[in-house]
Write a protein that holds these residues in place. Structure first.
Motif, PDB file in Angstrom:
ATOM      1  N   ALA A  34      -0.414   3.688   5.733  1.00  0.00           N
ATOM      2  CA  ALA A  34      -0.918   3.627   4.349  1.00  0.00           C
ATOM      3  C   ALA A  34      -1.793   4.836   4.034  1.00  0.00           C
ATOM      4  CB  ALA A  34      -1.712   2.338   4.145  1.00  0.00           C
ATOM      5  N   TRP A  76       0.869  -1.188   0.000  1.00  0.00           N
ATOM      6  CA  TRP A  76       0.000   0.000   0.000  1.00  0.00           C
ATOM      7  C   TRP A  76       0.902   1.233   0.000  1.00  0.00           C
ATOM      8  CZ3 TRP A  76      -5.087  -0.501  -0.730  1.00  0.00           C
ATOM      9  CH2 TRP A  76      -5.668  -1.743  -0.482  1.00  0.00           C
ATOM     10  N   PRO A  77       0.567   2.281  -0.763  1.00  0.00           N
ATOM     11  CA  PRO A  77       1.455   3.450  -0.809  1.00  0.00           C
ATOM     12  C   PRO A  77       1.537   4.163   0.555  1.00  0.00           C
ATOM     13  CG  PRO A  77      -0.425   3.732  -2.310  1.00  0.00           C
ATOM     14  CD  PRO A  77      -0.589   2.404  -1.648  1.00  0.00           C
ATOM     15  N   GLU A  78       2.771   4.473   0.954  1.00  0.00           N
ATOM     16  CA  GLU A  78       3.008   5.220   2.200  1.00  0.00           C
ATOM     17  C   GLU A  78       3.896   6.423   1.885  1.00  0.00           C
ATOM     18  OE1 GLU A  78       4.517   2.912   5.424  1.00  0.00           O
ATOM     19  OE2 GLU A  78       3.219   1.208   5.026  1.00  0.00           O
ATOM     20  N   PRO A  79       3.310   7.498   1.335  1.00  0.00           N
ATOM     21  CA  PRO A  79       4.138   8.638   0.914  1.00  0.00           C
ATOM     22  C   PRO A  79       4.912   9.291   2.059  1.00  0.00           C
ATOM     23  CG  PRO A  79       1.795   9.139   0.718  1.00  0.00           C
ATOM     24  CD  PRO A  79       1.901   7.684   1.000  1.00  0.00           C
ATOM     25  N   GLY A 123       6.632   5.319  -1.950  1.00  0.00           N
ATOM     26  CA  GLY A 123       5.242   5.690  -1.661  1.00  0.00           C
ATOM     27  C   GLY A 123       4.860   7.006  -2.321  1.00  0.00           C
ATOM     28  N   SER A 124       5.789   7.974  -2.272  1.00  0.00           N
ATOM     29  CA  SER A 124       5.543   9.272  -2.931  1.00  0.00           C
ATOM     30  C   SER A 124       5.429   9.081  -4.431  1.00  0.00           C
ATOM     31  CB  SER A 124       6.699  10.252  -2.673  1.00  0.00           C
ATOM     32  OG  SER A 124       6.881  10.420  -1.305  1.00  0.00           O
TER      33      SER A 124
END
Length: 408
Positions: free
Chosen positions: A45, A7-10, A16-17
C-alpha cells in the motif's frame, strides 16, 4: 473524501496508479483529502500520509460511518468502483446531501463480466452478454452519482448507445501521464541492448491469469521454437501457486513475480506480449511498455481504448498463430521495432498527457458544484434510483448491523 475499494497500490496494479492520478489532481488544487476504506492494508500500500492525505478505516454496514461523514462534511465524495457506491452512496446522500458524488468506474465491470462469460461459452461476445446482472447494478450506480469518471472512450460509447446513459453524467479521464521528453527518449536502451520477451500483470486479476495460461499453452511454445535463445519473463504482484507452477526454465518461461521498481527492470526487454482474451478499461501494462520504449503485441481486448486513431506501438492480433508471427517479426526486425517504439512515445504524448485533461476535469467539477440543483433535477432516473436504493439498501444494511450486534 475518497472511499476506496482497497488501499492504493500503484506498484501492483493499474487501478492503484489510477487512484494516485486522481489524488494528484485534487492535491494540485489544494483540496484537503481523506482516504477511507474498509479494506485491510497490505505491505504494497502507498504511504498516503507521506503526501499529506489523511486516512481512515471504516466499517461496512455500520452506522459509525454516518457519524464520521457528518463530522467530516466533505464537499466532494469519490467512490472507487460501483460496489463502494452501493455500500456507502445512500449514507453519503442521507448525511451530506450537498456533497458532489463522483464515481470512478475503473473499467466497465459489466463489459468484462460479459466477455468472460462469452469466453466460457466459447462463443463470440454480443450485446446480449452485456445486459447481465452486474450491468443492472453498475448502471444504477452511475445514475445515482452526479458524475462518473470513465477511463476509456470506448466504454463511454457503450454507455451512451447501449444503455442510453446521458452524456452529462460521464466524463472521460484516461491515464494521466507526464509526456516523454526527447532527452528521455534518447536515454532508452536501443534494439541491440535489449533481449527477451516480457509480460506484466497483477495475478489477482482474473483476465491476467487467463491471458497468462493462454500465452503459455498457445503462443509461447511456437515463439520458442523459432527463437530458442529467447525467454519469456512474467512480472506481477501476488503470484499464486497456480501461476508459479507455470515456471519452466527448460522452456524459457520464467515467473519473476513482484518487483519494487518495474521501470528499472523492464527497460531492458525487447518485446511485450499482452494476449488478453477478455477484460475492459485501459491496460496499464501497455502503458508501462510504451513509457519504457517496448513495442507490444496484443489482442483487440488489450488494444481497446488505447490507441484512438493512432498507429499502435506494435501489432493487434487475436489469432494465436498470427500473434506468434508478429511477435517474432517485432523481435527480429530492427526497423519495424524502432518505428513501433516511436509510435508508443507519440501515443503517450498525444493521448495521455495529463496537461490535456486536468484543467478540464477540475472545471467540470466546479461547474457541477455551482449548478448541482439543476444537474440533479435533469437526472430524474438517478433520484428515483436513489430513493428506492435508500429504502432497500438501508433496511438490508441495518438488518446486517443488528445481526452483527447480536452475534457479539
Amino acid at each position: 473524501m475518497i472511499i476506496g475499494f482497497v488501499w492504493p497500490e500503484p506498484k501492483s496494479s493499474a487501478a492503484g496508479s489510477r487512484m494516485m492520478h486522481l489524488i494528484e489532481i485534487f492535491k494540485s488544487k489544494d483540496y484537503d483529502i481523506t482516504f477511507a476504506t474498509s479494506c485491510a492494508k497490505s505491505d504494497n500500500a502507498f504511504d498516503l500520509k507521506g503526501i499529506g492525505v489523511k486516512t481512515e478505516s471504516i466499517v461496512l454496514n455500520d452506522s459509525s460511518f454516518d457519524d464520521f461523514i457528518k463530522k467530516l462534511k466533505p464537499a466532494i465524495v469519490l467512490f472507487d468502483r460501483f460496489m463502494i457506491e452501493e455500500q456507502f452512496g445512500w449514507r453519503v446522500a442521507k448525511n451530506c446531501p450537498d456533497a458532489l458524488r463522483l464515481l470512478d468506474t475503473e473499467d466497465l465491470h459489466c463489459l468484462r463480466k460479459g466477455r468472460q462469460q462469452a469466453l466460457k461459452d466459447n462463443t463470440v461476445f454480443d450485446i446480449g452478454y452485456l445486459y447481465n446482472d452486474v450491468a443492472k447494478r453498475e448502471i444504477a450506480s452511475i445514475y445515482r452519482c452526479d458524475l462518473s469518471i470513465m477511463i476509456s472512450e470506448v466504454e463511454i460509447e457503450i454507455l451512451k448507445h447501449q444503455f442510453k446513459v446521458d452524456e452529462h453524467l460521464l466524463h472521460y479521464l484516461p491515464f494521466l501521464l507526464d509526456s516523454i521528453s526527447l532527452k528521455s527518449q534518447k536515454e532508452l536502451p536501443n534494439f541491440r541492448d535489449r533481449e527477451h520477451f516480457i509480460t506484466i500483470g497483477n495475478f489477482l486479476h482474473a483476465p491476467n491469469v487467463d491471458g497468462l495460461f493462454h500465452l503459455k499453452e498457445n503462443i509461447w511454445p511456437f515463439i520458442r521454437k523459432k527463437l530458442p535463445k529467447a525467454e519469456m519473463h512474467v512480472y506481477g504482484a501476488y503470484e499464486s501457486q497456480k501461476a508459479k507452477q507455470l515456471h519452466n526454465e527448460k522452456e524459457g518461461f520464467l515467473i519473476k513475480g513482484y518487483v519494487d521498481d518495474l521501470n528499472d527492470v523492464i527497460q531492458h526487454y525487447k518485446v511485450c506480449l499482452v494476449p488478453l482474451r477478455y477484460g475492459a478499461g485501459l491496460k496499464g501494462k501497455i502503458i508501462d511498455a510504451m513509457l519504457n520504449g517496448i513495442p507490444c503485441v496484443t489482442t483487440s481486448i488489450g488494444a481497446e481504448g488505447m490507441y484512438g486513431d493512432m498507429e499502435p506501438n506494435g501489432f493487434v492480433e487475436d489469432d494465436p498463430k498470427e500473434f506468434t508471427k508478429k511477435a517474432i517479426e517485432l523481435y527480429t526486425n530492427k526497423i519495424f521495432w524502432a518505428g513501433k517504439q516511436k509510435n508508443g512515445v507519440d501515443i503517450i504524448n498525444i493521448r495521455f498527457d495529463k496537461l490535456l485533461f486536468t484543467t478540464d476535469f477540475l472545471h467540470r467539477i466546479e461547474m457541477l458544484q455551482n449548478g448541482m440543483e439543476a444537474h440533479r433535477i435533469s437526472n430524474f432516473t438517478g433520484s428515483m434510483l436513489m430513493h428506492h436504493t435508500m429504502q432497500s439498501t438501508k433496511f438490508m444494511s441495518k438488518w446486517i448491523e443488528e445481526k452483527n450486534k447480536n452475534q457479539h
